[in-house]
Design a protein around this motif. Structure first.
Motif, PDB file in Angstrom:
ATOM      1  N   GLY A 276       0.821  -1.213   0.000  1.00  0.00           N
ATOM      2  CA  GLY A 276       0.000   0.000   0.000  1.00  0.00           C
ATOM      3  C   GLY A 276       0.850   1.256   0.000  1.00  0.00           C
ATOM      4  O   GLY A 276       0.561   2.217  -0.733  1.00  0.00           O
TER       5      GLY A 276
ATOM      6  N   GLU B 267       2.276   2.131  -3.361  1.00  0.00           N
ATOM      7  CA  GLU B 267       1.401   2.805  -4.320  1.00  0.00           C
ATOM      8  C   GLU B 267       1.563   4.325  -4.260  1.00  0.00           C
ATOM      9  O   GLU B 267       1.142   5.031  -5.170  1.00  0.00           O
ATOM     10  N   HIS B 268       2.147   4.825  -3.175  1.00  0.00           N
ATOM     11  CA  HIS B 268       2.318   6.262  -2.981  1.00  0.00           C
ATOM     12  C   HIS B 268       3.786   6.698  -2.972  1.00  0.00           C
ATOM     13  O   HIS B 268       4.076   7.870  -3.205  1.00  0.00           O
TER      14      HIS B 268
END
Length: 184
Positions: free
Chosen positions: A137, A140-141
């Motif tokens: 997660g 993704e950033h």
């Protein structure tokens, strides 16, 4: 109460560190005074602190939030006190600073900030509870350099916090001095 004297020998190194600390923070800080009993530890910790201050892959405010959350997770009141001060110095919104303890119930944080705060918690528990899904997660950033910096920032806070806890260092009132508005 500190488990070690916060009156280190009056060496040239300790006098220079004291001068710098008073100039930057308005006082001598407990962790520096404690480390002043061992010049090599003091100098190494100073080099680590100055070196990590040059890291620039991540937003500085995000680093302060994860530092604060890591400190809260391990229970270092000195570190939390200092993190509040750092947050205000960096211009971090006071509402966000106050929301870090209960970040899961706040709408103030971006998806990246929420993941980073969760990561800070997961890294700061014993045993560490970081999952592949959490790192994916974050991926993704963040790019790899940013993820490494995030991880190292949280790991350093764990080093500082556990050091301060073991030495019994108490908060120094920096939170009160940073002019955060009171919350009900």
């Amino acid at each position: 109460m500190a488990r070690i004297s916060l009156e280190p020998p009056r060496t040239l190194t300790n006098r220079l560190v004291s001068w710098y600390s008073k100039r930057k923070f308005g006082r001598d800080l407990g962790p520096t005074l404690a480390a002043g009993h061992n010049r090599r530890v003091l100098m190494t910790m100073g080099k680590v602190e100055m070196g990590s201050a040059k890291w620039n892959a991540l937003d500085p405010q995000l680093k302060i939030m994860v530092t604060m959350k890591a400190a809260m997770t391990i229970g270092c009141e000195w570190c939390v006190d200092f993190s509040y001060w750092l947050g205000r110095e960096a211009g971090l919104d006071a509402d966000k600073i106050h929301a870090v303890p209960g970040w899961r119930n706040s709408t103030l944080f971006t998806p990246l900030e929420r993941l980073a705060l969760e990561y800070a918690e997961a890294m700061s528990t014993t045993p560490v509870t970081v999952t592949d899904e959490l790192v994916a997660g974050l991926g993704e950033h963040l790019d790899d350099a940013q993820l490494v910096e995030l991880t190292a920032t949280i790991a350093l806070e764990n080093l500082y916090g556990r050091n301060n806890l073991a030495l019994g260092l108490a908060p120094e009132g920096l939170k009160e001095e940073c002019a955060l508005p009171a919350r009900d």
